[in-house]
Design a protein around this motif. Structure first.
Motif, mmCIF file in Angstrom:
data_model
loop_
_atom_site.group_PDB
_atom_site.id
_atom_site.type_symbol
_atom_site.label_atom_id
_atom_site.label_comp_id
_atom_site.label_asym_id
_atom_site.label_seq_id
_atom_site.Cartn_x
_atom_site.Cartn_y
_atom_site.Cartn_z
ATOM 1 N N UNK A 1 6.630 -16.080 68.514
ATOM 2 C CA UNK A 1 6.865 -17.158 69.163
ATOM 3 C C UNK A 1 7.701 -16.958 70.725
ATOM 4 N N UNK A 2 8.675 -16.129 70.851
ATOM 5 C CA UNK A 2 9.425 -15.566 71.833
ATOM 6 C C UNK A 2 8.370 -14.744 72.717
ATOM 7 N N UNK A 3 7.561 -13.828 72.365
ATOM 8 C CA UNK A 3 6.701 -13.020 73.011
ATOM 9 C C UNK A 3 5.859 -13.895 73.586
ATOM 10 N N UNK A 4 5.058 -14.794 72.885
ATOM 11 C CA UNK A 4 3.815 -15.579 73.436
ATOM 12 C C UNK A 4 4.474 -16.584 74.507
ATOM 13 N N UNK A 5 5.690 -17.096 74.201
ATOM 14 C CA UNK A 5 5.934 -18.024 75.303
ATOM 15 C C UNK A 5 6.520 -17.278 76.503
ATOM 16 N N UNK A 6 7.120 -15.908 76.486
ATOM 17 C CA UNK A 6 7.257 -15.245 77.533
ATOM 18 C C UNK A 6 6.130 -14.997 78.506
ATOM 19 N N UNK A 7 5.120 -14.636 77.675
ATOM 20 C CA UNK A 7 3.778 -14.267 78.209
ATOM 21 C C UNK A 7 3.027 -15.268 78.853
ATOM 22 N N UNK A 8 3.171 -16.593 78.466
ATOM 23 C CA UNK A 8 2.693 -17.685 78.879
ATOM 24 C C UNK A 8 3.430 -17.975 80.047
ATOM 25 N N UNK A 9 4.716 -18.048 80.183
ATOM 26 C CA UNK A 9 5.495 -18.397 81.392
ATOM 27 C C UNK A 9 5.116 -17.680 82.589
ATOM 28 N N UNK A 10 5.484 -16.268 82.158
ATOM 29 C CA UNK A 10 5.167 -15.229 83.158
ATOM 30 C C UNK A 10 3.526 -15.426 84.064
ATOM 31 N N UNK A 11 2.745 -15.660 83.026
ATOM 32 C CA UNK A 11 1.371 -15.714 83.540
ATOM 33 C C UNK A 11 1.208 -17.033 84.526
ATOM 34 N N UNK A 12 1.773 -18.045 84.118
ATOM 35 C CA UNK A 12 1.823 -19.405 84.667
ATOM 36 C C UNK A 12 2.216 -19.371 86.076
ATOM 37 N N UNK A 13 3.250 -18.304 85.990
ATOM 38 C CA UNK A 13 4.127 -17.931 87.441
ATOM 39 C C UNK A 13 3.195 -16.985 88.368
ATOM 40 N N UNK A 14 2.087 -16.601 87.899
ATOM 41 C CA UNK A 14 1.248 -15.969 88.811
ATOM 42 C C UNK A 14 1.117 -14.335 88.348
ATOM 43 N N UNK A 15 1.844 -13.875 87.181
ATOM 44 C CA UNK A 15 2.073 -12.292 86.850
ATOM 45 C C UNK A 15 0.876 -11.797 86.145
ATOM 46 N N UNK A 16 0.380 -10.698 86.290
ATOM 47 C CA UNK A 16 -0.503 -10.312 85.428
ATOM 48 C C UNK A 16 0.105 -9.651 84.297
ATOM 49 N N UNK A 17 0.004 -10.097 83.096
ATOM 50 C CA UNK A 17 0.746 -9.859 81.841
ATOM 51 C C UNK A 17 -0.090 -9.411 80.657
ATOM 52 N N UNK A 18 0.374 -8.588 79.888
ATOM 53 C CA UNK A 18 -0.144 -7.746 78.815
ATOM 54 C C UNK A 18 0.877 -8.011 77.577
ATOM 55 N N UNK A 19 0.303 -8.266 76.473
ATOM 56 C CA UNK A 19 1.054 -8.429 75.130
ATOM 57 C C UNK A 19 0.682 -7.597 74.381
ATOM 58 N N UNK A 20 1.613 -6.574 73.903
ATOM 59 C CA UNK A 20 1.311 -5.785 72.762
ATOM 60 C C UNK A 20 1.783 -6.180 71.560
ATOM 61 N N UNK A 21 0.823 -6.157 70.630
ATOM 62 C CA UNK A 21 0.967 -6.749 69.111
ATOM 63 C C UNK A 21 0.699 -5.531 68.171
ATOM 64 N N UNK A 22 1.737 -5.336 67.299
ATOM 65 C CA UNK A 22 1.560 -3.960 66.525
ATOM 66 C C UNK A 22 0.415 -4.413 65.458
ATOM 67 N N UNK A 23 0.314 -5.679 64.926
ATOM 68 C CA UNK A 23 -0.342 -6.089 63.841
ATOM 69 C C UNK A 23 -1.930 -6.450 64.331
ATOM 70 N N UNK A 24 -2.934 -6.200 63.528
ATOM 71 C CA UNK A 24 -4.345 -6.639 63.796
ATOM 72 C C UNK A 24 -4.495 -7.879 64.204
ATOM 73 N N UNK A 25 -3.444 -8.888 63.382
ATOM 74 C CA UNK A 25 -4.159 -10.243 63.612
ATOM 75 C C UNK A 25 -2.652 -10.733 64.000
ATOM 76 N N UNK A 26 -2.388 -11.652 65.129
ATOM 77 C CA UNK A 26 -1.335 -12.284 65.287
ATOM 78 C C UNK A 26 -0.932 -13.070 64.292
ATOM 79 N N UNK A 27 0.484 -13.350 64.051
ATOM 80 C CA UNK A 27 1.149 -14.244 62.873
ATOM 81 C C UNK A 27 1.130 -13.567 61.441
ATOM 82 N N UNK A 28 0.388 -12.443 61.480
ATOM 83 C CA UNK A 28 0.194 -11.872 59.913
ATOM 84 C C UNK A 28 0.686 -10.543 59.739
ATOM 85 N N UNK A 29 1.533 -10.235 58.802
ATOM 86 C CA UNK A 29 2.179 -11.116 57.936
ATOM 87 C C UNK A 29 3.056 -11.973 58.372
#
Ligand SMILES: Cc1cc2nc3c(=O)[nH]c(=O)nc-3n(C[C@H](O)[C@H](O)[C@H](O)COP(=O)(O)OP(=O)(O)OC[C@H]3O[C@@H](n4cnc5c(N)ncnc54)[C@H](O)[C@@H]3O)c2cc1C
Length: 398
Positions: A17-45
């Motif tokens: 939750x914290x990461x996706x919300x941070x990324x969304x806000x940064x992108x909305x403000x005009x930034x080029x944003x990358x999220x790194x997620x260790x799992x293959x699928x978001x939210x799992x496990x």
């Protein structure tokens, strides 16, 4: 310092939750944003029980949505170690039970549709600062990605704050937790049930959360017992005919926030920063809110890294303005509560029983400070303090 050459303006570590919300806000403000997620699928496990207040959802600007909502809740029943439960009920729904995996996927998808790049199966193993004023992340496979600022939203147990020169939450305050998804349960109506006592969840509590008319998410966390044994006993006692469809484990963080959540080129948010309610370990709303603030601050910083430290400072100020005093009082309540004997807990519940009206009126799932302060002024509770102190002493020497 000249223009900094980097791959991204902002890298967010973790697609919770914290990461996706941070990324969304940064992108909305005009930034080029990358999220790194260790799992293959978001939210799992998924580890979480998925209880959020409707007011908290509003605070983070999120509507209950068909893709992740499971059930609306109008109240809670508190089961003391002995005796009848105390029922707190509101006329209208106050909370939502959500499917946490689906919420995380919804939020990540929303961020991606706003222009965020999401790289899954990629674990950030190290935070680095470069001489040109940029920062970066080394991934587990040795890859390197650079950005002007890194937002660590990688949840409980993160080591990145330490690498960025910050404290980490006290990871000894991570309580082992276990949950079963039960089916064929009797109807729980629109109530969450919370169970207290040394035989159920020593030092914390157990819960049963209705996910449908005849299904419940039943779990507990405790730093003092064998959580599997305790949960099996709870289920055998209360839902002997239920069938366990799935098991989830995860640790509930009750440490409270770290002293400082930023350093140059670096912000930390969500569980990684200890942004959780110490009384319950709940962190979806506070993590989501702090994540949004972190994303905005990261984006502002990235436009002028040489002078942008003020935006990082503002992040700290803003999240503390909203949550700090409540978290302080929740921390105190947690410290008082965690070492209590069953006898003292029963007495405490007897006092609370006489204040159901106050709790119904003043209680807030996320901002519990007001009701905690109100109850700590209650004379019958003050009279219990010597017992509380004695219980704590006993717990220390046990
Ligand atoms: C049993 C249990 C029940 C809970 N119930 C509730 C509840 O009912 N309500 C509530 O509000 N809260 C609840 N919580 C707490 C809640 O789950 C957390 O507070 C919340 O998930 C914090 O969100 P986050 O985004 O900070 O971290 P997380 O949700 O943990 O997300 C972190 C993300 O980062 C990824 N990640 C981790 N390390 C790395 C890395 N090095 N590189 C790349 N990616 C990485 C992870 O895979 C994950 O996707 C519960 C927790 C537990 C354990």
């Amino acid at each position: 310092m000249g223009a900094i050459s980097v791959d991204y303006d902002v890298i967010v570590v973790g697609a919770g939750v914290a990461g996706s919300e941070a990324a969304l806000e940064a992108s909305k403000a005009g930034s080029k944003v990358l999220i790194l997620e260790e799992h293959q699928q978001v939210g799992v496990p998924s580890h979480c029980s998925g209880v959020v207040s409707l007011s908290g959802m509003k605070l983070i600007g999120l509507e209950p949505n068909q893709s992740f909502s499971q059930k609306l809740i109008i109240g809670a029943r508190f089961h003391p170690p002995k005796g009848e439960p105390i029922e707190i009920r509101k006329p209208d729904p106050v909370a939502l039970i959500l499917n946490r995996m689906r919420l995380d996927q919804f939020l990540a998808k929303r961020a991606v549709s706003q222009g965020v790049e999401l790289r899954t199966s990629t674990r950030a193993s190290k935070f680095v600062r470069h001489e040109n004023g940029s920062a970066g992340v080394v991934t587990q496979d040795g890859g390197k990605v650079t950005a002007k600022v890194i937002v660590d939203a990688s949840g409980a147990g993160s080591r990145l704050p330490g690498q960025a020169g910050l404290d980490t939450p006290d990871w000894s305050e991570l309580l082992p937790g276990l949950q079963y998804e039960l089916v064929e349960t009797p109807s729980q109506d629109d109530f969450v049930d919370l169970f207290f006592g040394s035989k159920r969840a020593p030092g914390f509590f157990a819960w049963s959360i209705p996910t449908g008319d005849h299904s419940s998410r039943v779990g507990l966390a405790s730093g003092k017992g064998n959580v599997k044994k305790l949960l099996d006993n709870l289920v055998a006692e209360n839902w002997p005919k239920a069938v366990v469809e799935a098991t989830k484990s995860g640790s509930v963080l009750v440490s409270g926030p770290i002293g400082k959540c930023w350093s140059h080129n670096f912000l930390v948010t969500g569980d990684a920063a200890g942004h959780v309610k110490q009384t319950t370990g709940g962190g979806i709303i506070i993590g989501g809110y702090c994540g949004q603030l972190a994303g905005k601050a990261a984006s502002q910083f990235s436009t002028a890294p040489e002078t942008g430290v003020k935006f990082l400072r503002e992040y700290e100020m803003k999240w503390r303005e909203t949550f700090s005093s409540d978290l302080r009082r929740m921390g105190l309540a947690r410290k008082l509560f965690s070492g209590l004997s069953d006898e003292t807990l029963n007495r405490l519940f007897d006092v609370l029983r006489d204040h159901v009206g106050d709790i119904q009126d003043m209680g807030d799932i996320d901002f519990q400070g007001k009701i905690i302060s109100r109850m700590l002024r209650e004379r019958r509770l003050v009279k219990l303090l010597p017992r509380v102190a004695a219980d704590h002493l006993k717990a220390v020497f046990a």
